[in-house]
Design an enzyme around this catalytic site. Structure first.
Site, short mmCIF file in Angstrom:
data_model
loop_
_atom_site.label_atom_id
_atom_site.label_comp_id
_atom_site.label_asym_id
_atom_site.label_seq_id
_atom_site.Cartn_x
_atom_site.Cartn_y
_atom_site.Cartn_z
N LYS A 178 -15.59 -1.41 2.62
CA LYS A 178 -14.90 -1.82 1.39
C LYS A 178 -15.98 -2.44 0.53
O LYS A 178 -16.52 -3.51 0.86
CB LYS A 178 -13.82 -2.87 1.69
CG LYS A 178 -12.61 -2.35 2.48
CD LYS A 178 -11.73 -3.52 2.89
CE LYS A 178 -10.41 -3.04 3.49
NZ LYS A 178 -9.70 -4.13 4.18
N GLU A 215 0.81 -1.22 0.00
CA GLU A 215 0.00 0.00 0.00
C GLU A 215 0.84 1.27 0.00
O GLU A 215 0.34 2.36 0.27
CB GLU A 215 -0.94 0.00 1.21
CG GLU A 215 -2.01 -1.07 1.13
CD GLU A 215 -2.94 -1.06 2.34
OE1 GLU A 215 -2.64 -0.36 3.32
OE2 GLU A 215 -3.95 -1.77 2.28
P1 PGA Z 1 -6.39 -5.97 2.36
O1 PGA Z 1 -5.87 -5.13 3.60
O2 PGA Z 1 -6.90 -5.05 1.31
O3 PGA Z 1 -5.15 -6.68 1.98
O4 PGA Z 1 -7.46 -6.87 2.90
C1 PGA Z 1 -6.29 -3.91 3.97
C2 PGA Z 1 -6.77 -3.91 5.38
O5 PGA Z 1 -6.67 -4.93 6.10
O6 PGA Z 1 -7.32 -2.90 5.80
ZN ZN Z 2 -7.76 -3.87 7.86
#
Ligand code: PGA
Ligand code: ZN
Length: 412
Positions: A331, A199
């Site tokens: 998400k 990220e």
């Molecule tokens: P992921 O991680 O997109 O790899 O699931 C992001 C998070 O855990 O916030």
């Molecule tokens: Zn997370």
């Protein structure tokens, strides 16, 4: 009103180089909505699955066979589009068609509608007039499932410019801290390669406590006071450490183990010592009681569920009942369709749970979530600090600042 005239899909690649899908929805034969699906690395047990049998090609094949069912639907009518997807797949986790298809198709439809209607996407998604910017929350130092051996067990140390009055200032402050941290890391270890995790956060060979120390130092060296102008957050992503058999959190890289009570103490110490404004998944994804204890202990910190809630309205209702969090990660691809995710947002807002709209670690350069974050009245937008696929979301916020439809920052 614009009607869907065609839908097409293709295989593309995400920021981790893995295969994903992109969907084009065209309304009235000319308005193109285009969306590419992201994917996670630390995935919650109960979230929508990305693709049936892990094959993006399967999702596209199903789309091809069912494409005509969407023709003539109003591209801004998320409910009808969602219901049509649900006729194809009524499983709770979209195991037949894949959550990525539900994600890309529903967002591409409203993207197309926003072009046909000539209004920005956030305005199409929320007719309200009091739009505000969420605070960007960005990964400055990463470990766990997002970086290699030697990095901290803790997945993400995050920066949030809590004192900023404008979105540009908030973005620039986060960038400044990320840069300063890079300088500190190279001074501390001249062999540091400038390596970054998935990220965009730095990925140094440091233990958890050392990583938190250098993050705090970067803020202080810039003259900021933690908890004032800037604040730190942590995504513990504790399900990565949780060992169900041993009933313990195993911190492999740091070399210790925590019982559930020790984990609460461990997280509490970090929250207090670094004046965190934000603590995500401080315990594992099924530890609702421990989350409740933390929420009670820290009413002014966003005690947030990501893997805990997986953007699932039913699970959120349970969390509300148990007072297991005061913050909720949103998400869209955990939920599946944008319709599902907006239902989740409605439930969170009704119950005064702060929403943090979030990217995934495997991303595209799309910026739709910047609009979704505004439309859902999110407190924060968790989209990283640097990296092309992260900065694309932040740059969209800068463009949106040109609209006088958005009045400053949200309250946190
Ligand atoms: P992921 O991680 O997109 O790899 O699931 C992001 C998070 O855990 O916030
Ligand atoms: Zn997370």
């Amino acid at each position: 009103m614009a009607r869907i005239t065609s839908i097409k899909g293709r295989i593309l690649y995400n920021s981790r180089g893995s295969k994903t899908i992109e969907i084009d929805v065209i309304s009235d034969n000319k308005y193109l909505g285009r969306v590419c699906s992201p994917s996670g690395a630390s995935v919650g047990k109960h979230e929508a699955i990305s693709f049936p049998q892990n094959k993006p090609e399967k999702s596209l094949e199903l789309l091809k066979n069912n494409e005509k069912k969407f023709h003539n639907l109003d591209s801004s009518d998320l409910k009808s589009i969602h219901d049509t997807l649900r006729e194809m797949d009524s499983t709770p986790n979209y195991s037949k068609i894949g959550g990525s298809l539900a994600f890309a198709l529903t967002i591409a439809a409203v993207d197309s509608a926003s072009k046909a209607l000539d209004i920005p996407l956030f305005k199409l998604l929320s007719k309200k007039t009091d739009h505000r910017f969420p605070f960007p929350l960005g990964n400055i130092l990463g470990g766990g499932a997002h970086a290699g051996p030697g990095t901290p067990d803790i997945q993400e140390i995050l920066i949030c410019s809590t004192g900023s009055k404008t979105i540009r200032d908030a973005i620039e402050t986060n960038l400044e801290v990320h840069k300063e941290l890079g300088k500190i890391l190279i001074k501390k270890d001249p062999t540091f390669t400038n390596g970054r995790g998935d990220e965009g956060g730095w990925a140094p060979k440091l233990k958890n406590d050392q990583a938190l120390e250098v993050a705090a130092k970067a803020c202080e060296e810039l003259g900021f006071t933690l908890g004032k102008e800037v604040s730190l957050g942590v995504d513990f992503a504790s399900s990565t450490q949780w060992n169900e058999k041993k009933k313990k959190y195993i911190y492999d890289r740091a070399g210790f183990e925590n019982t559930p009570q020790e984990q609460i103490d461990f997280a509490s110490e970090i929250i207090k010592k670094y004046k965190l404004v934000y603590a995500e998944d401080a315990v594992h994804e099924e530890a609702f009681e421990e989350m409740s204890a933390l929420t009670k202990k820290f009413p002014h910190v966003l005690i947030t569920g990501d893997d805990l809630l997986v953007t699932n309205t039913k699970i959120l209702k349970k969390a509300v009942k148990l007072k297991a969090c005061n913050g909720a990660i949103l998400k869209v691809n955990q939920a599946g369709s944008l319709y599902d995710a907006l239902e989740f947002a409605r439930e969170a807002n009704t119950n005064k749970i702060g929403i943090i709209t979030s990217h995934r670690s495997g991303e595209s350069t799309d910026a739709h979530i910047s609009h979704i974050g505004i439309a859902t009245k999110s407190k924060m937008l968790k989209v990283g600090v640097v990296g092309g696929e992260r900065i694309a979301k932040l740059n969209e916020l800068v463009r949106l600042a040109e609209y006088d439809l958005i009045r400053g920052m949200v309250e946190i």
